[in-house]
Design a protein around this motif. Structure first.
Motif, PDB file in Angstrom:
ATOM      1  N   ASN A 160      -5.072   8.128   0.704  1.00 60.55           N
ATOM      2  CA  ASN A 160      -5.486   7.131   1.690  1.00 60.55           C
ATOM      3  C   ASN A 160      -6.862   6.547   1.385  1.00 60.55           C
ATOM      4  O   ASN A 160      -7.471   5.915   2.221  1.00 60.55           O
ATOM      5  CB  ASN A 160      -5.435   7.707   3.107  1.00 60.55           C
ATOM      6  CG  ASN A 160      -6.386   8.878   3.284  1.00 60.55           C
ATOM      7  OD1 ASN A 160      -7.120   9.233   2.350  1.00 60.55           O
ATOM      8  ND2 ASN A 160      -6.369   9.488   4.453  1.00 60.55           N
ATOM      9  N   MET A 161      -7.344   6.767   0.159  1.00 60.44           N
ATOM     10  CA  MET A 161      -8.652   6.211  -0.194  1.00 60.44           C
ATOM     11  C   MET A 161      -8.815   6.169  -1.708  1.00 60.44           C
ATOM     12  O   MET A 161      -7.994   6.708  -2.447  1.00 60.44           O
ATOM     13  CB  MET A 161      -9.784   7.055   0.410  1.00 60.44           C
ATOM     14  CG  MET A 161      -9.843   8.469  -0.149  1.00 60.44           C
ATOM     15  SD  MET A 161     -11.079   9.489   0.660  1.00 60.44           S
ATOM     16  CE  MET A 161     -12.577   8.829  -0.023  1.00 60.44           C
ATOM     17  N   PHE A 162      -9.843   5.452  -2.129  1.00 62.42           N
ATOM     18  CA  PHE A 162     -10.211   5.444  -3.548  1.00 62.42           C
ATOM     19  C   PHE A 162     -11.422   6.355  -3.731  1.00 62.42           C
ATOM     20  O   PHE A 162     -12.226   6.547  -2.827  1.00 62.42           O
ATOM     21  CB  PHE A 162     -10.592   4.030  -4.000  1.00 62.42           C
ATOM     22  CG  PHE A 162      -9.446   3.069  -3.992  1.00 62.42           C
ATOM     23  CD1 PHE A 162      -8.412   3.186  -4.916  1.00 62.42           C
ATOM     24  CD2 PHE A 162      -9.409   2.022  -3.076  1.00 62.42           C
ATOM     25  CE1 PHE A 162      -7.357   2.282  -4.916  1.00 62.42           C
ATOM     26  CE2 PHE A 162      -8.359   1.120  -3.072  1.00 62.42           C
ATOM     27  CZ  PHE A 162      -7.332   1.248  -3.999  1.00 62.42           C
ATOM     28  N   GLN A 163     -11.550   6.912  -4.942  1.00 55.10           N
ATOM     29  CA  GLN A 163     -12.773   7.656  -5.251  1.00 55.10           C
ATOM     30  C   GLN A 163     -13.051   7.543  -6.742  1.00 55.10           C
ATOM     31  O   GLN A 163     -12.110   7.439  -7.541  1.00 55.10           O
ATOM     32  CB  GLN A 163     -12.629   9.146  -4.849  1.00 55.10           C
ATOM     33  CG  GLN A 163     -13.905   9.942  -4.924  1.00 55.10           C
ATOM     34  CD  GLN A 163     -15.056   9.335  -4.106  1.00 55.10           C
ATOM     35  OE1 GLN A 163     -15.732   8.408  -4.587  1.00 55.10           O
ATOM     36  NE2 GLN A 163     -15.266   9.829  -2.897  1.00 55.10           N
ATOM     37  N   PHE A 174      -1.562   4.890   0.988  1.00 54.48           N
ATOM     38  CA  PHE A 174      -2.007   3.604   1.545  1.00 54.48           C
ATOM     39  C   PHE A 174      -1.797   2.480   0.554  1.00 54.48           C
ATOM     40  O   PHE A 174      -1.696   1.328   0.933  1.00 54.48           O
ATOM     41  CB  PHE A 174      -3.443   3.683   2.067  1.00 54.48           C
ATOM     42  CG  PHE A 174      -4.548   3.538   1.044  1.00 54.48           C
ATOM     43  CD1 PHE A 174      -4.500   4.208  -0.166  1.00 54.48           C
ATOM     44  CD2 PHE A 174      -5.653   2.733   1.321  1.00 54.48           C
ATOM     45  CE1 PHE A 174      -5.531   4.082  -1.081  1.00 54.48           C
ATOM     46  CE2 PHE A 174      -6.682   2.606   0.417  1.00 54.48           C
ATOM     47  CZ  PHE A 174      -6.626   3.280  -0.792  1.00 54.48           C
ATOM     48  N   ARG A 175      -1.768   2.802  -0.707  1.00 58.66           N
ATOM     49  CA  ARG A 175      -1.443   1.824  -1.740  1.00 58.66           C
ATOM     50  C   ARG A 175      -0.698   2.558  -2.833  1.00 58.66           C
ATOM     51  O   ARG A 175      -0.655   3.792  -2.831  1.00 58.66           O
ATOM     52  CB  ARG A 175      -2.725   1.194  -2.320  1.00 58.66           C
ATOM     53  CG  ARG A 175      -3.402   0.257  -1.342  1.00 58.66           C
ATOM     54  CD  ARG A 175      -4.689  -0.295  -1.881  1.00 58.66           C
ATOM     55  NE  ARG A 175      -5.005  -1.527  -1.177  1.00 58.66           N
ATOM     56  CZ  ARG A 175      -4.577  -2.726  -1.552  1.00 58.66           C
ATOM     57  NH1 ARG A 175      -3.862  -2.862  -2.649  1.00 58.66           N
ATOM     58  NH2 ARG A 175      -4.881  -3.793  -0.853  1.00 58.66           N
ATOM     59  N   GLY A 194      -5.885  13.829   5.478  1.00 59.40           N
ATOM     60  CA  GLY A 194      -4.855  12.970   6.063  1.00 59.40           C
ATOM     61  C   GLY A 194      -3.472  13.565   5.901  1.00 59.40           C
ATOM     62  O   GLY A 194      -3.300  14.661   5.380  1.00 59.40           O
ATOM     63  N   THR A 195      -2.506  12.813   6.303  1.00 55.14           N
ATOM     64  CA  THR A 195      -1.124  13.293   6.281  1.00 55.14           C
ATOM     65  C   THR A 195      -0.675  13.662   4.876  1.00 55.14           C
ATOM     66  O   THR A 195       0.056  14.617   4.668  1.00 55.14           O
ATOM     67  CB  THR A 195      -0.197  12.200   6.834  1.00 55.14           C
ATOM     68  OG1 THR A 195      -0.668  11.814   8.119  1.00 55.14           O
ATOM     69  CG2 THR A 195       1.237  12.690   6.943  1.00 55.14           C
ATOM     70  N   ASN A 196      -1.141  12.859   3.916  1.00 50.54           N
ATOM     71  CA  ASN A 196      -0.660  13.075   2.553  1.00 50.54           C
ATOM     72  C   ASN A 196      -1.605  13.931   1.712  1.00 50.54           C
ATOM     73  O   ASN A 196      -1.414  14.044   0.506  1.00 50.54           O
ATOM     74  CB  ASN A 196      -0.416  11.728   1.876  1.00 50.54           C
ATOM     75  CG  ASN A 196       0.912  11.695   1.139  1.00 50.54           C
ATOM     76  OD1 ASN A 196       1.728  12.608   1.315  1.00 50.54           O
ATOM     77  ND2 ASN A 196       1.109  10.691   0.327  1.00 50.54           N
TER      78      ASN A 196
END
Lengths: 330, 597
Positions: free
Chosen positions: A225-228, A110-111, A219-221
């Motif tokens: 798709n997120m931060f943690q 996502f980024r 998710g797909t990857n």
């Protein structure tokens, strides 16, 4: 004027319809399989000319100040899209501050970057070119060098029509990177193929879900798709020591206190081929990495057997590029 | 360019610029861009709503991954880029402080906050899910571990109860985050912590881990609630609506402005048309006026020409009248002695007749053989007559008389020839002309005016013949010479000096000088004016010098006068050897000459 208005209204309406149709078609696809991990798409439509051009530029050492390294230098497709070093080495042997993430499947993130500072692959491409410890160059120098290559100029003009420009270089490289998709055995399993995974691997996947790894790596990857925050259930950095700027993670972008040590959750696709692990390259093996994750992210202990099964599952995420399986790190 | 031309050009450019400005302004509203912006905002709003739904689906676990929550990001970025780009196209850049700009800023701020909140939500939700998923397992593990120790039954059952209550409490808290429940769970967690002090270190660590997951559940649930509350109250949709409204009102304003510009354009065009029509009518009017005055001018000109021709004619007739008187006198003198000689001849005829008769009588008598005496008598008579005739020189005298008569007739015919030369009837024709001959024949014709009054002195240099209308030039000479004669007071002999000279290759000069009274300075400026005369009424037309001036002018020459009262006057006439070669000028020249004639 009236006709033109109507046309634009119609085209706007059409666009909207398509958008809605897209949204609707996305729902049944998800409903089909409610697995937290989704398979890679079977087909990605890209302009083959741009992919070919991007491939060339990705391997073009003229993008660096002293013509010594190309993008592929740190993201070699032969070694999992990474350099397999704790941190990367730039021009003049300069050691970078961070572990190179794989370029494979990066189009599904996502980024980009560990701290997510680039919203797109296009934006990302400019980063290393300008980083003095990486390629140490700038667009002006790069375009000047490339403009002397008549064959390349002709190729760029054939596609974009406006010559060697940063935006064209970015677009070509990003398009090429979007083509770096590695479907794996696990994707086939997700698509419903029977007997693709062994019993151990299936059990490993189950444990991966049960222990909560999947809370972030989904998710797909399988992530991306997120931060943690790194160290949810324990202070990883206190234990490791020697905190540097790179360890601050997303804080470097947002300057928000809560974003300290927050990183983009990396994709676990091809994870077996991309050792060492974490932004600091501190985990030499997959087993080490899983241990750290259990300790600091999940806040629990697990039997060695379970961890072993999870590692086995992780190996099923190693995919194929151009029909050839990626080679594991060891 | 004159100042007026510059001014006219500036006004013209100004008018056209205003027109162009109005035309551009009338077309300036970009409907396509506006529609695209509005449809983009509509998409954005829908995306925003779907995004909210996906966040809630993730919260409730309906979404098993965060792809749907992460995927709107590039879409949002793309839509934002689109409307930003279109905004620049519609409103132009740098329109700070407008309603649209501030609406965009407000929207962006809200959207940035939303993106950050959702990022946080994903992180916290993952942690919450992990801990809540693990909590029952941890509780079971802890209970089993405690059961396996050597602790007393009360402690075991107390631990068991606390662990169960904590799990139930924490899980309930996830579903219904209630304040009293939270404090009860916190209390029990603390009790478990106290209780675990009695345990062996390993077991205590396990209890602490369990406690920390309970705390994590509480903490993350609170954080999640807070995030979701913020998210639900975040006015992104309202901001998009506000933005849409701002765009619409901006668009309406543009439309109104366009309408106004269109009205202005129509008014301006009408004004311009009226102006053009007015100019055209003015032009037409002045054209008509011009035509009218042109016609009347032409008529006046024709009348003037006619009267001028008449005047010229009458001047000529007057000059002719004077001349005729002179000529009559000139002819009279030779005529008188021609008559005298004829009379004398007639007297001589008798003598010749007697001679003839006597001769005949003698010859007849001799043929008839008359008597000798008669013959002798007649012979003697004839001899006497013949001697008388010879002695009287009768034949010589008659010859002399005939010569004298012939001379007189020759004088008369010379005068007639000069008269003919002077007034050549083909006078409009341009021909070669010797000015000296012209002066001579003029003098001859003016003889009557000049004789006994002036002495003529000629100072003639050799000059080439000039191309001109001889009769007209002679008219000028006659006019000036007769004026000169009249300028000399009666009672003394004046001197009239005629000079010819060559000024240069192309020019010949004729000077006519008298030693008369001169011209008074008060009338000098008027002498060439038509109808100006110092003579008595009926004696002069006042056209002589005026016509002379015009004739010389039309020949491309110059006439000048120098006068000194009491000393005399000199007229200098300069004439070109060849008239102007310009054909059209030559034509005009001939026409004018014809007219003047």
């Amino acid at each position: 004027m009236k006709t033109r208005n109507m046309q634009s209204t119609m085209s706007a309406a059409l666009t909207l319809t398509l958008a809605i149709a897209g949204a609707l078609s996305a729902i049944p696809a998800q409903a089909q399989s409610n697995e937290p991990i989704q398979p890679l798409p079977l087909e990605i439509k890209l302009d083959p000319r741009r992919v070919a051009l991007g491939d060339k530029l990705f391997n073009d050492k003229r993008l660096s100040k002293d013509n010594s390294i190309a993008c592929a230098g740190c993201h070699s497709l032969a070694t999992g899209g990474v350099d397999r070093a704790p941190v990367s080495t730039g021009i003049g042997g300069a050691k970078g501050p961070i572990n190179a993430p794989t370029v494979f499947n990066s189009g599904f993130n996502f980024r980009q970057f560990w701290d997510g500072r680039a919203a797109s692959l296009e934006e990302q491409a400019a980063g290393p070119i300008h980083n003095p410890k990486e390629m140490g160059s700038n667009w002006q120098a790069v375009t000047a060098k490339l403009a002397q290559d008549q064959a390349l100029v002709a190729e760029i003009n054939a596609i974009y029509g406006d010559g060697v420009q940063p935006k064209n270089i970015q677009d070509a490289i990003a398009t090429f990177e979007r083509s770096l998709v590695t479907p794996s055995r696990f994707d086939r399993h997700l698509r419903g193929e029977k007997n693709v995974l062994s019993a151990d691997e299936l059990q490993g996947y189950q444990l991966f879900k049960n222990y909560g790894c999947v809370a972030c790596h989904q998710g797909t990857n399988v992530g991306g798709n997120m931060f943690q925050v790194f160290g949810v259930m324990g202070d990883y950095f206190k234990k490791r020591g020697g905190i540097n700027d790179a360890d601050l993670g997303r804080y470097n972008v947002t300057k928000v206190e809560a974003d300290k040590h927050v990183f983009k959750v990396p994709s676990l696709r091809n994870v077996a081929a991309t050792a060492p692990y974490f932004h600091d390259g501190s985990a030499a093996t997959l087993e080490d990495a899983v241990d750290v994750m259990f300790r600091y992210q999940l806040g629990r202990a697990a039997p060695a057997k379970d961890k072993g099964l999870i590692v086995k599952f992780l190996h099923t995420l190693t995919g194929e590029y151009k029909g050839k399986p990626l080679v594991a790190s060891r | 360019m004159t100042r007026n031309q510059v001014l006219s050009a500036a006004i013209g450019i100004g008018l056209v610029s205003v027109l162009a400005f109005l035309v551009v302004k009338t077309r300036s509203v970009d409907f396509d861009a506006h529609n695209e912006i509005i449809s983009t905002l509509r998409q954005l709003k829908q995306l925003d709503a779907e995004w909210n739904a996906d966040v809630l689906r993730s919260k409730t676990g309906f979404n098993t991954n965060y792809d749907p929550v992460a995927s709107p990001l590039p879409l949002i970025a793309r839509l934002e880029a689109t409307f930003q780009e279109r905004t620049t196209a519609v409103l132009g850049s740098g329109e700070d402080g407008s309603a649209v700009t501030s609406a965009i800023d407000a929207y962006k701020k809200a959207m940035q906050t939303k993106i950050a909140l959702i990022e946080n939500f994903k992180s916290q939700n993952a942690i919450l899910r992990n801990s809540s998923r693990y909590l029952p397992v941890a509780a079971h593990d802890l209970s089993a571990a405690v059961a396996g120790t050597a602790a007393d039954g009360a402690t075991k059952s107390r631990t068991d109860a606390l662990v169960n209550q904590l799990v139930t409490g924490a899980m309930t808290y996830i579903l219904t985050p209630d304040g009293s429940l939270r404090s009860s769970v916190t209390e029990k967690s603390a009790s478990l912590g106290e209780l675990s002090n009695k345990f062996a270190p390993e077991l205590r660590e396990q209890a602490e881990l369990f406690g920390s997951h309970v705390d994590t559940v509480l903490r993350q649930q609170d954080a999640g609630d807070k995030l979701l509350t913020e998210l639900t109250t975040l006015p992104t949709a309202a901001r998009i609506d506000a933005l849409t409204d701002a765009y619409n009102s901006e668009h309406d304003q543009q439309l109104i402005a366009q309408q106004n510009y269109r009205l202005a354009l129509i008014a301006y065009s009408a004004l311009l048309l009226a102006g053009i029509a007015w100019l055209a009518s003015r032009l037409f009017k002045s054209y008509r006026l011009l035509r009218r005055s042109n016609a009347s001018l032409k008529k006046a000109h024709d009348d003037l020409k006619e009267s001028q021709t008449y005047m010229v004619q009458s001047e000529k007739m007057s000059a002719l009248g004077q001349m005729v008187a002179g000529i009559a006198h000139e002819i009279n003198t030779p005529l008188a002695y021609v008559k005298g000689t004829i009379d004398l001849l007639a007297e001589q005829i008798g003598q010749i007749k007697g001679l003839a008769r006597t001769s005949y009588t003698l010859t007849r008598l001799m043929r008839e053989q008359a008597d000798k005496a008669t013959v002798k008598q007649h012979f003697l008579e004839l001899e006497g007559v013949a001697r008388q005739t010879i002695d009287g020189n009768v034949v010589e005298e008659m010859g002399s008389l005939l010569e004298t008569g012939s001379h007189g007739i020759g004088q008369i015919s010379e005068i007639v020839l000069n008269l003919k030369n002077f007034s050549r009837l083909d006078r409009a024709k341009v021909s070669e002309f010797n000015v000296q001959e012209g002066l001579d024949s003029t003098l001859l014709l003016a003889h009557n005016l000049l004789k006994n009054k002036v002495r003529i002195e000629k100072e003639f240099d050799d000059v080439p013949p000039i191309t001109c209308s001889p009769s007209q030039i002679n008219q000028v000479f006659l006019n000036i010479i007769s004026n000169a004669a009249q300028a000399i007071p009666d009672g003394r002999m004046g001197v009239l000096t005629l000079r010819t000279s060559q000024v240069n290759e192309d020019t010949v000069c004729v000077e006519i000088q008298d030693d008369g009274d001169g011209i008074p300075s008060d009338i000098l400026p008027k002498i060439f004016d038509p109808f100006f005369t110092t003579k008595e009424i009926g004696k002069g037309t006042g056209m002589g010098l005026s016509i002379s001036y015009k004739i010389i002018q039309e020949h491309g020459g110059r006439i000048e006068v120098n006068t000194e009262p009491g000393v005399g006057t000199v007229f200098s006439i300069e004439l070109p050897v060849k008239p102007n070669q310009d054909s059209s000028a030559a034509e005009t020249f001939e026409d004018d000459l014809l007219l003047a004639a």
